[in-house]
Design a protein around this motif. Structure first.
Motif, short mmCIF file in Angstrom:
data_model
loop_
_atom_site.label_atom_id
_atom_site.label_comp_id
_atom_site.label_asym_id
_atom_site.label_seq_id
_atom_site.Cartn_x
_atom_site.Cartn_y
_atom_site.Cartn_z
N ASP A 1 39.16 38.69 27.85
CA ASP A 1 38.30 38.18 29.02
C ASP A 1 37.48 39.23 29.58
OD1 ASP A 1 40.36 39.72 29.79
OD2 ASP A 1 41.12 38.27 31.45
N ASN A 2 37.18 40.37 28.99
CA ASN A 2 36.41 41.42 29.80
C ASN A 2 35.05 40.86 30.17
OD1 ASN A 2 35.58 44.32 30.18
ND2 ASN A 2 34.21 43.61 28.70
N ASP A 3 34.49 41.07 31.35
CA ASP A 3 33.19 40.91 31.69
C ASP A 3 32.48 42.18 32.16
OD1 ASP A 3 34.61 41.36 33.94
OD2 ASP A 3 34.19 39.59 34.96
N ARG A 4 32.95 43.30 31.86
CA ARG A 4 32.55 44.35 32.27
C ARG A 4 31.35 44.93 31.15
NH1 ARG A 4 37.23 48.68 32.93
NH2 ARG A 4 38.20 47.26 31.03
N MET A 5 30.33 45.92 31.45
CA MET A 5 29.41 46.54 30.60
C MET A 5 30.26 47.36 29.86
SD MET A 5 26.08 48.60 31.20
CE MET A 5 24.95 47.29 31.34
N LYS A 6 29.93 47.05 28.54
CA LYS A 6 30.44 48.25 27.41
C LYS A 6 29.54 49.10 27.07
CE LYS A 6 30.77 44.27 25.05
NZ LYS A 6 31.32 43.31 25.88
N VAL A 7 29.96 50.24 27.85
CA VAL A 7 28.89 51.69 27.48
C VAL A 7 29.27 52.11 26.42
CG1 VAL A 7 28.07 53.73 28.68
CG2 VAL A 7 28.52 51.61 30.05
N CYS A 8 28.71 52.13 25.18
CA CYS A 8 28.86 52.77 23.98
C CYS A 8 28.27 54.07 23.71
CB CYS A 8 28.44 51.76 22.84
SG CYS A 8 29.01 50.09 23.23
N VAL A 9 29.04 54.99 23.64
CA VAL A 9 28.57 56.51 23.48
C VAL A 9 28.76 56.94 22.00
CG1 VAL A 9 28.62 58.83 24.53
CG2 VAL A 9 29.24 56.75 25.89
N ALA A 10 27.79 57.17 21.13
CA ALA A 10 27.71 57.68 19.95
C ALA A 10 27.14 58.83 19.53
CB ALA A 10 27.03 56.34 19.09
N ALA A 11 27.86 59.64 18.82
CA ALA A 11 27.15 60.70 18.48
C ALA A 11 27.25 60.71 16.76
CB ALA A 11 28.27 61.91 18.75
N ALA B 1 32.04 48.70 34.24
CA ALA B 1 31.79 49.25 33.01
C ALA B 1 33.05 49.90 32.57
CB ALA B 1 30.74 50.19 32.88
N ALA B 2 33.20 49.73 31.15
CA ALA B 2 34.08 50.58 30.43
C ALA B 2 33.18 51.26 29.48
CB ALA B 2 35.04 49.60 29.82
N ILE B 3 33.86 52.67 29.35
CA ILE B 3 33.23 53.56 28.22
C ILE B 3 33.83 53.45 26.97
CG2 ILE B 3 32.38 55.96 28.02
CD1 ILE B 3 31.35 54.55 30.65
N LEU B 4 33.11 53.38 25.87
CA LEU B 4 33.57 53.43 24.37
C LEU B 4 33.00 54.57 23.93
CD1 LEU B 4 33.42 49.46 23.79
CD2 LEU B 4 35.40 50.96 24.28
N ILE B 5 33.68 55.76 23.20
CA ILE B 5 33.04 56.82 22.49
C ILE B 5 33.45 57.05 21.11
CG2 ILE B 5 32.66 59.25 23.13
CD1 ILE B 5 34.23 59.04 25.76
N CYS B 6 32.43 57.29 20.47
CA CYS B 6 32.89 57.55 19.05
C CYS B 6 32.03 58.69 18.45
CB CYS B 6 32.38 56.33 18.13
SG CYS B 6 33.20 56.34 16.56
N GLY B 7 32.84 59.72 18.13
CA GLY B 7 32.40 60.81 17.54
C GLY B 7 33.19 62.08 17.51
N LEU B 8 32.53 63.27 17.70
CA LEU B 8 33.29 64.56 17.67
C LEU B 8 34.01 64.81 19.17
CD1 LEU B 8 31.17 66.57 15.39
CD2 LEU B 8 33.34 65.37 14.78
N GLN B 9 34.72 65.88 18.91
CA GLN B 9 35.70 66.40 20.18
C GLN B 9 34.57 66.47 21.57
OE1 GLN B 9 35.51 69.66 21.44
NE2 GLN B 9 36.94 69.33 23.10
#
Length: 313
Positions: A123-133, A235-243
């Motif tokens: 039921d999330n209605d926040r922005m999904k901030v997708c941070v991709a490296a 917003a919620a922050i979603l990060i995928c990548g290196l350290q």
């Protein structure tokens, strides 16, 4: 020595974006009849046998899926060649010798909890901030594709995709991302070596640099949030990548009240259990995201976070 793998899939197509960056499309022998066989953000395992140096045996690696669950004929992966591998038998060195029609190993039981339902809830209605490296764009591409296929007229204004790469040619899926902006999504690509790409007129710097204090207001505006709008409420922050990408994103956003979804970090920062997490990450290396032995750093992050959350420091 790892046992030889029994191959159960075929490389259907390979698209080389650069010498060291490719898209692999793999067709499993097993029929994937269930259109919900995985959730966007999950991964499977690819593997190969070292046929040249047989003493090294086989190698497996987890790979995030680019495809949407509805795309079941060929499963897509976005992979970078590892030039300085830690392993003596790196998978990418074997994959780079393959051509369409070659056989390999692929699991068909997906794993991983880096998904919107698991991280944010249904039921999330926040922005999904997708941070991709780099190839960290893979799970986010799957999420966007899935939403579009499920509803071709979907409003994607709740997605902001930030993609960082060394050079413009490394911005895989750039045209696809631009197409999603026509459906409302925000797309912010950036290159970290602009001096070596004189024709590049876009953003420069690493992807986590969007959260530097001097750039944060502009970043918020470009995502449609307005000054001061990048908060856990919106917003919620979603990060995928290196350290490095994960660490610096966390460091730069704790002052806004964003809480990492990692029990050790939460414990070190004395975050009360009732406060929900708002930064989620999928890590491609094993280096600790935050050096919790660095007492000065931990104390600073704790002070910033507690102040942002209105807690007693």
């Amino acid at each position: 020595m790892p046992k030889p793998l029994t191959y159960n899939a075929t490389l259907a197509e390979r698209i080389d974006l650069t010498d060291a960056l490719s898209i692999f499309k793999v067709t499993p022998d097993e029929s994937l009849s269930d259109p919900a066989w995985f959730v966007p953000g999950q991964y499977v395992v690819l593997g190969m046998n070292n046929e040249v140096d047989t003493d090294k045996g086989s190698v497996r690696r987890a790979m995030s899926i680019v495809s949407a669950p509805q795309e079941r004929d060929a499963i897509e992966f976005y992979i970078r060649f590892v030039s300085k591998p830690e392993s003596e038998n790196p998978l990418t060195h074997l994959l780079w010798k393959t051509k369409p029609g070659d056989r390999l190993f692929m699991t068909t039981r997906p794993a991983g909890v880096f998904t919107v339902p698991k991280c944010l809830g249904d039921d999330n209605d926040r922005m999904k901030v997708c941070v991709a490296a780099g190839t960290g764009l893979a799970p986010f591409t799957s999420m966007l594709r899935h939403d579009k296929i499920k509803n071709p007229s979907v409003d994607l204004r709740d997605y902001a995709v930030m993609h960082g790469a060394s050079y413009p040619a490394d911005l895989g899926y750039e045209e696809e991302m631009k197409a999603y902006t026509e459906m409302g999504a925000y797309y912010l690509p950036t290159v970290s070596r602009p001096k070596e790409a004189p024709d590049w007129a876009g953003d420069a710097g690493r992807v986590e640099d969007y959260f530097k204090p001097e750039r944060l207001e502009d970043t918020e505006t470009r995502m449609g949030l307005g000054k001061g709008g990048l908060t856990p409420k919106n917003a919620a922050i979603l990060i995928c990548g290196l350290q490095g990408t994960i660490s610096q994103t966390i460091v730069r956003l704790v002052g806004r009240g964003f809480v990492p979804d990692n029990h050790r970090i939460r414990a070190a920062l004395d975050v009360p259990k009732e406060i929900p997490s708002s930064i989620f990450f999928e890590q491609y290396d094993k280096t600790p995201v935050i050096d919790l032995k660095n007492e000065e750093l931990v104390a600073d992050l704790k002070s910033q976070l507690h102040q942002a959350l209105g807690l007693n420091v």
